[in-house]
Design a protein around this motif. Structure first.
Motif, PDB file in Angstrom:
ATOM      1  N   TRP A 183       0.839  -1.196   0.000  1.00 32.97           N
ATOM      2  CA  TRP A 183       0.000   0.000   0.000  1.00 32.97           C
ATOM      3  C   TRP A 183       0.878   1.252   0.000  1.00 32.97           C
ATOM      4  N   LEU A 211       3.905   1.575  -1.092  1.00 34.71           N
ATOM      5  CA  LEU A 211       4.540   1.737  -2.405  1.00 34.71           C
ATOM      6  C   LEU A 211       3.563   2.282  -3.437  1.00 34.71           C
ATOM      7  N   SER A 212       2.365   1.675  -3.493  1.00 30.24           N
ATOM      8  CA  SER A 212       1.461   2.017  -4.597  1.00 30.24           C
ATOM      9  C   SER A 212       0.629   3.264  -4.333  1.00 30.24           C
ATOM     10  N   LYS A 213       0.340   3.554  -3.049  1.00 22.56           N
ATOM     11  CA  LYS A 213      -0.563   4.667  -2.749  1.00 22.56           C
ATOM     12  C   LYS A 213       0.128   5.903  -2.191  1.00 22.56           C
ATOM     13  N   LEU A 214       1.278   5.730  -1.552  1.00 29.07           N
ATOM     14  CA  LEU A 214       1.989   6.893  -1.020  1.00 29.07           C
ATOM     15  C   LEU A 214       3.157   7.287  -1.921  1.00 29.07           C
ATOM     16  N   ILE A 215       4.086   6.357  -2.087  1.00 26.53           N
ATOM     17  CA  ILE A 215       5.311   6.676  -2.807  1.00 26.53           C
ATOM     18  C   ILE A 215       5.042   6.795  -4.307  1.00 26.53           C
ATOM     19  N   ARG A 216       4.213   5.883  -4.830  1.00 28.47           N
ATOM     20  CA  ARG A 216       3.895   5.858  -6.258  1.00 28.47           C
ATOM     21  C   ARG A 216       5.186   5.915  -7.082  1.00 28.47           C
ATOM     22  N   SER A 217       5.307   6.850  -8.032  1.00 29.59           N
ATOM     23  CA  SER A 217       6.523   6.904  -8.850  1.00 29.59           C
ATOM     24  C   SER A 217       7.626   7.757  -8.211  1.00 29.59           C
ATOM     25  N   ASN A 218       7.300   8.408  -7.090  1.00 28.78           N
ATOM     26  CA  ASN A 218       8.214   9.387  -6.489  1.00 28.78           C
ATOM     27  C   ASN A 218       9.184   8.724  -5.497  1.00 28.78           C
ATOM     28  N   THR A 219       9.993   7.791  -5.984  1.00 29.13           N
ATOM     29  CA  THR A 219      10.851   7.001  -5.091  1.00 29.13           C
ATOM     30  C   THR A 219      11.895   7.852  -4.361  1.00 29.13           C
ATOM     31  N   PHE A 221      10.719   9.820  -0.735  1.00 27.87           N
ATOM     32  CA  PHE A 221      10.351   9.131   0.506  1.00 27.87           C
ATOM     33  C   PHE A 221      11.531   8.356   1.087  1.00 27.87           C
ATOM     34  N   MET A 226       8.986   1.828 -10.844  1.00 25.56           N
ATOM     35  CA  MET A 226       7.551   1.828 -10.570  1.00 25.56           C
ATOM     36  C   MET A 226       6.823   2.820 -11.467  1.00 25.56           C
ATOM     37  N   ASP A 251       3.588   4.967 -12.734  1.00 24.01           N
ATOM     38  CA  ASP A 251       2.561   5.646 -11.944  1.00 24.01           C
ATOM     39  C   ASP A 251       1.265   5.691 -12.737  1.00 24.01           C
ATOM     40  N   THR A 265      -4.188   8.222  -5.926  1.00 26.45           N
ATOM     41  CA  THR A 265      -4.427   7.985  -4.500  1.00 26.45           C
ATOM     42  C   THR A 265      -5.466   8.989  -4.003  1.00 26.45           C
TER      43      THR A 265
END
Lengths: 142, 142
Positions: A35, A37-45, A48, B1, B3, B8
């Protein structure tokens, strides 16, 4: 909005699977990780920073070690070492995943009651966000 | 990843300032909004969708309207309309901010007890995340 500010520090409490045991993570903490990874970080590695806390509960009744024989203080020391190593393998799972995705992270182990330790570590570390698994209890029970 | 997944959906409960009143947002909900922008959304404005809920508490004792005179049902209707318009101005503040930043959003008003309404709206809308202000109580009291 520029993204030049300090990364968002997300603390995650992770534990072992109650079925498969160490080094496997529990279903709920792996779901919480997915969650995040997919909902908070998304593509913005790069934005975070993940902080993995694993709380080991001291084995009060020694149930897991009923077949062990303790003949010396060294035996207890070995058992504690073995538990620590198992905890490290759990954390290794998450650190490896982050490394592959290019997400900076830290991981550490504490001993005690998970609820108390998580709260005290949150006060000590001051993450921007705490993520914990729901243990199948849904969003309104923890 | 990549996006490419659905954005979200972050639900935010917003309320008016207790000092400056409508249309000004409270300090804590504006802080929660700023936190959401800087710590969650960061530069990834396309990856998030904000859902603003404003809960209006029915004015039971009519304290705010002591100087008003109600001579007909129409007067009460007018008062309700006026409250609704004030609530809309509050939401307009957040919708305008999102529009300027290029963040998709929705906003709506409900009447009732904020705690109950927020919970029921979470169950109805199923956001990925709920953000509420801390009202100065710190992270462990709400």
């Amino acid at each position: 909005m520029a993204d030049s500010s300090a990364p968002t520090r997300v603390m995650m409490a992770v534990n072992e699977s109650s079925l498969k045991r160490y080094p496997h993570p529990s279903i709920s903490c792996r779901a919480a990780f997915d969650w995040t990874l997919s909902k908070l970080i998304r593509s913005n590695t790069g934005g975070f920073h993940l902080l993995f806390l694993h709380v080991q509960v001291p084995d009060e009744d020694g149930f897991d070690d009923m077949d062990s024989i303790y003949a010396s203080p060294e035996d207890f020391h070995k058992m504690k070492q073995r538990d620590k190593i198992r905890g490290l393998h759990l954390l290794e799972y998450f650190v490896n995943q982050c490394h592959q995705l290019g997400i900076k992270c830290e991981a550490w182990i504490r001993q005690g009651d998970p609820k108390e330790v998580i709260c005290s570590e949150v006060k000590r570390v001051h993450p921007d966000l705490l993520v914990v698994g729901s243990r199948g209890l849904g969003p309104f029970q923890r």
